[in-house]
Design an enzyme around this catalytic site. Structure first.
Site, PDB file in Angstrom:
ATOM      1  N   CYS A 295       0.783  -1.287   0.037  1.00  0.00           N
ATOM      2  CA  CYS A 295       0.098   0.135   0.082  1.00  0.00           C
ATOM      3  C   CYS A 295       0.922   1.318  -0.035  1.00  0.00           C
ATOM      4  O   CYS A 295       0.369   2.382  -0.186  1.00  0.00           O
ATOM      5  CB  CYS A 295      -0.884   0.055   1.377  1.00  0.00           C
ATOM      6  SG  CYS A 295      -1.930  -1.545   1.080  1.00  0.00           S
TER       7      CYS A 295
ATOM      8  N   HIS B 245      -3.428   7.158   3.604  1.00  0.00           N
ATOM      9  CA  HIS B 245      -3.592   6.069   3.002  1.00  0.00           C
ATOM     10  C   HIS B 245      -5.134   5.720   3.654  1.00  0.00           C
ATOM     11  O   HIS B 245      -5.330   5.562   4.613  1.00  0.00           O
ATOM     12  CB  HIS B 245      -2.742   4.731   3.491  1.00  0.00           C
ATOM     13  CG  HIS B 245      -3.060   3.408   3.009  1.00  0.00           C
ATOM     14  ND1 HIS B 245      -3.675   3.348   1.669  1.00  0.00           N
ATOM     15  CD2 HIS B 245      -3.303   2.388   3.555  1.00  0.00           C
ATOM     16  CE1 HIS B 245      -3.964   2.050   1.532  1.00  0.00           C
ATOM     17  NE2 HIS B 245      -3.602   1.355   2.509  1.00  0.00           N
TER      18      HIS B 245
ATOM     19  N   ASN C 293     -10.155   0.346   0.694  1.00  0.00           N
ATOM     20  CA  ASN C 293      -8.924   0.097   0.517  1.00  0.00           C
ATOM     21  C   ASN C 293      -8.314  -0.152  -0.783  1.00  0.00           C
ATOM     22  O   ASN C 293      -8.467  -1.438  -1.416  1.00  0.00           O
ATOM     23  CB  ASN C 293      -8.179  -0.702   1.613  1.00  0.00           C
ATOM     24  CG  ASN C 293      -6.614  -0.711   1.587  1.00  0.00           C
ATOM     25  OD1 ASN C 293      -5.928  -0.099   0.657  1.00  0.00           O
ATOM     26  ND2 ASN C 293      -6.107  -1.277   2.751  1.00  0.00           N
TER      27      ASN C 293
HETATM   28  O1  UT7 Z   1      -3.718  -1.171   3.902  1.00  0.00           O
HETATM   29  C1  UT7 Z   1      -2.788  -1.908   4.386  1.00  0.00           C
HETATM   30  C2  UT7 Z   1      -3.249  -1.426   6.001  1.00  0.00           C
HETATM   31  N1  UT7 Z   1      -4.346  -2.122   6.371  1.00  0.00           N
HETATM   32  C3  UT7 Z   1      -4.659  -2.078   7.566  1.00  0.00           C
HETATM   33  O2  UT7 Z   1      -4.082  -1.366   8.477  1.00  0.00           O
HETATM   34  C4  UT7 Z   1      -5.910  -2.729   8.106  1.00  0.00           C
HETATM   35  C5  UT7 Z   1      -6.060  -2.633   9.548  1.00  0.00           C
HETATM   36  N2  UT7 Z   1      -6.857  -3.389  10.359  1.00  0.00           N
HETATM   37  C6  UT7 Z   1      -8.286  -3.040  10.108  1.00  0.00           C
HETATM   38  O3  UT7 Z   1      -8.683  -1.983   9.471  1.00  0.00           O
HETATM   39  C7  UT7 Z   1      -9.165  -3.764  11.238  1.00  0.00           C
HETATM   40  O4  UT7 Z   1      -8.375  -4.351  11.957  1.00  0.00           O
HETATM   41  C8  UT7 Z   1     -10.396  -4.509  10.655  1.00  0.00           C
HETATM   42  C9  UT7 Z   1     -11.492  -3.718  10.074  1.00  0.00           C
HETATM   43  C10 UT7 Z   1     -10.056  -5.669   9.663  1.00  0.00           C
HETATM   44  C11 UT7 Z   1     -11.173  -5.145  11.765  1.00  0.00           C
HETATM   45  O5  UT7 Z   1     -11.428  -4.495  12.748  1.00  0.00           O
HETATM   46  P1  UT7 Z   1     -11.227  -4.549  14.087  1.00  0.00           P
HETATM   47  O6  UT7 Z   1     -12.092  -3.798  14.755  1.00  0.00           O
HETATM   48  O7  UT7 Z   1      -9.876  -4.833  14.360  1.00  0.00           O
HETATM   49  O8  UT7 Z   1     -12.204  -6.159  14.629  1.00  0.00           O
HETATM   50  P2  UT7 Z   1     -11.512  -7.364  14.976  1.00  0.00           P
HETATM   51  O9  UT7 Z   1     -10.572  -8.153  14.228  1.00  0.00           O
HETATM   52  O10 UT7 Z   1     -10.961  -7.305  16.602  1.00  0.00           O
HETATM   53  O11 UT7 Z   1     -12.831  -8.346  14.959  1.00  0.00           O
HETATM   54  C12 UT7 Z   1     -13.630  -7.921  16.033  1.00  0.00           C
HETATM   55  C13 UT7 Z   1     -14.882  -9.190  15.770  1.00  0.00           C
HETATM   56  C14 UT7 Z   1     -14.426 -10.549  15.772  1.00  0.00           C
HETATM   57  O12 UT7 Z   1     -15.357 -11.514  16.313  1.00  0.00           O
HETATM   58  P3  UT7 Z   1     -15.259 -11.726  17.966  1.00  0.00           P
HETATM   59  O13 UT7 Z   1     -13.921 -12.800  17.764  1.00  0.00           O
HETATM   60  O14 UT7 Z   1     -15.040 -10.682  18.917  1.00  0.00           O
HETATM   61  O15 UT7 Z   1     -16.317 -12.736  18.205  1.00  0.00           O
HETATM   62  C15 UT7 Z   1     -14.570 -10.772  14.349  1.00  0.00           C
HETATM   63  O16 UT7 Z   1     -14.822 -12.075  14.003  1.00  0.00           O
HETATM   64  O17 UT7 Z   1     -15.404  -8.704  14.651  1.00  0.00           O
HETATM   65  C16 UT7 Z   1     -15.788  -9.964  13.859  1.00  0.00           C
HETATM   66  N3  UT7 Z   1     -15.718  -9.640  12.688  1.00  0.00           N
HETATM   67  C17 UT7 Z   1     -16.808  -9.461  11.841  1.00  0.00           C
HETATM   68  N4  UT7 Z   1     -18.016  -9.201  12.084  1.00  0.00           N
HETATM   69  C18 UT7 Z   1     -18.857  -8.857  11.225  1.00  0.00           C
HETATM   70  C19 UT7 Z   1     -14.440  -9.678  11.750  1.00  0.00           C
HETATM   71  N5  UT7 Z   1     -14.842  -9.176  10.535  1.00  0.00           N
HETATM   72  C20 UT7 Z   1     -16.402  -8.710  10.440  1.00  0.00           C
HETATM   73  C21 UT7 Z   1     -17.009  -8.788   9.487  1.00  0.00           C
HETATM   74  N6  UT7 Z   1     -18.494  -8.625   9.854  1.00  0.00           N
HETATM   75  N7  UT7 Z   1     -16.831  -8.292   8.209  1.00  0.00           N
END
Ligand code: UT7
Length: 338
Positions: A121, A261, A292
């Protein structure tokens, strides 16, 4: 084609920009039909409402060509005036030949050398730094820098943790010794190879070539440790922005616009909090519409910002990006319309 004398101003300039986004929109509602997710979850956690998806006959090369043609048309530059085509992408049409050669053919830029560059990225900022140094050294006069991504080709639409994030699109700019447009004052780059596993496509390269096993295990798709990556994204872009501001002796309050970004609105918010003197309405966002788009995100946003007419003479613009590798970078540009 090489040139001999050095850049007259000692700077390289972005003469013009262009972008191309595919027509097809993939909305959060569409994703609700594909994986267990909701519009509400995606908006709250990422700020993304929709993203663009390339058609079957649209590729990194063809999107890059369209973005480049717009940048060329804006300054009435002939493709034959381009000395080098630099393409930042992690979704090249092929492992080889490079995408820059495919674009050279379509543009008819027969005087240009052609090279791809991969820094995930952060790719556009890495390409901008290369272009800047090749202009300032006097090696080239006009470099076409393109960032183009067909991320939908490597996105796993069965994985709700990643498929909601990514979109396709391309941006381009002409970097030149002609003093017009955005003066490139500084580009700062960084990397940390110890964190390579946080964002990776495990198979399809030389280490794990394509096989029935790799396909069955969905290893040709993006794998991401989103949570950890999030923290790095905030810290690295904060560090990089500060490094670049200090190098230019620029105060936060003097900045005209910041283009970060566009990975996640919450990442952008977290960065904004760390720069309390930056007016929040000076942080430009496209993440809601395009998600993204990896290397393309910053140059697509710069092109959109220019089109709004909200960039004023002598405005310092600061770009910052972060991505797999890990890689990161920032750039300070100053707008001088004439
Ligand atoms: O371009 C390069 C740079 N990219 C980045 O820097 C991306 C960085 N990361 C992110 O943007 C975020 O970490 C995400 C958007 C990918 C995820 O958000 P988060 O707030 O970090 O969520 P999480 O991974 O901590 O997940 C929280 C919960 C989980 O459930 P449990 O384990 O708490 O029961 C996930 O399974 O949300 C769940 N979850 C979803 N639920 C509904 C993960 N994806 C989804 C989804 N819909 N699409």
């Amino acid at each position: 084609m090489s040139a001999t004398s050095h850049s007259s101003s000692g700077h390289a300039w972005i003469l013009s920009t262009g972008r191309f986004l595919p027509e097809k929109v993939l909305s959060n509602k569409d994703l609700e039909q594909m994986v267990e997710t909701s519009d509400e979850w995606i908006i709250t956690r990422t700020g993304i409402r929709e993203r663009r998806i390339a058609a079957a006959d649209e590729f990194t090369s063809s999107m890059g060509v369209k973005a480049a043609q717009r940048a060329l048309a804006r300054v009435s530059l002939d493709p034959m005036d381009i000395d080098l085509i630099l393409v930042a992408t992690l979704t090249p049409d092929y492992v080889f030949p490079n995408t820059a050669c495919l674009i050279q053919k379509e543009l008819g830029a027969w005087n240009a050398a052609a090279l791809d560059l991969q820094a995930a990225c952060s790719g556009f900022l890495y390409a901008l730094a290369m272009a800047q140094s090749l202009i300032v050294s006097g090696m080239y006069r006009n470099i076409l820098v393109i960032a183009s991504e067909k991320l939908s080709a490597i996105t796993d639409y069965q994985d709700r943790t990643t498929c909601i994030l990514f979109g396709d699109g391309a941006g381009a700019c002409i970097v030149s010794r002609e003093p017009h447009g955005f003066r490139i004052d500084k580009v700062c780059l960084g990397a940390d190879g110890c964190q390579a596993d946080l964002l990776i496509m495990p198979a399809g390269g030389g280490k794990e070539p394509a096989s029935r096993e790799t396909v069955e295990n969905r290893k040709h798709f993006i794998k991401m440790k989103g949570n950890e990556l999030f923290k790095h994204a905030v810290r690295r872009m904060e560090f990089s922005l500060k490094e670049c501001l200090e190098a230019c002796q620029l105060k936060e309050e003097e900045v005209g616009w910041v283009i970060p970004h566009q990975a996640n609105s919450r990442i952008i918010d977290a960065i904004a909090k760390r720069f309390s003197h930056l007016p929040p309405d000076r942080i430009f966002r496209t993440v809601e519409k395009y998600g993204n788009t990896s290397a393309s995100s910053v140059i697509i946003a710069l092109d959109e910002l220019v089109e709004t007419g909200r960039v004023k003479q002598n405005d310092p613009i600061i770009l910052t990006a972060f991505g797999g590798g890990l890689t990161w970078g920032s750039a300070v540009l100053t707008y001088e319309a004439s």
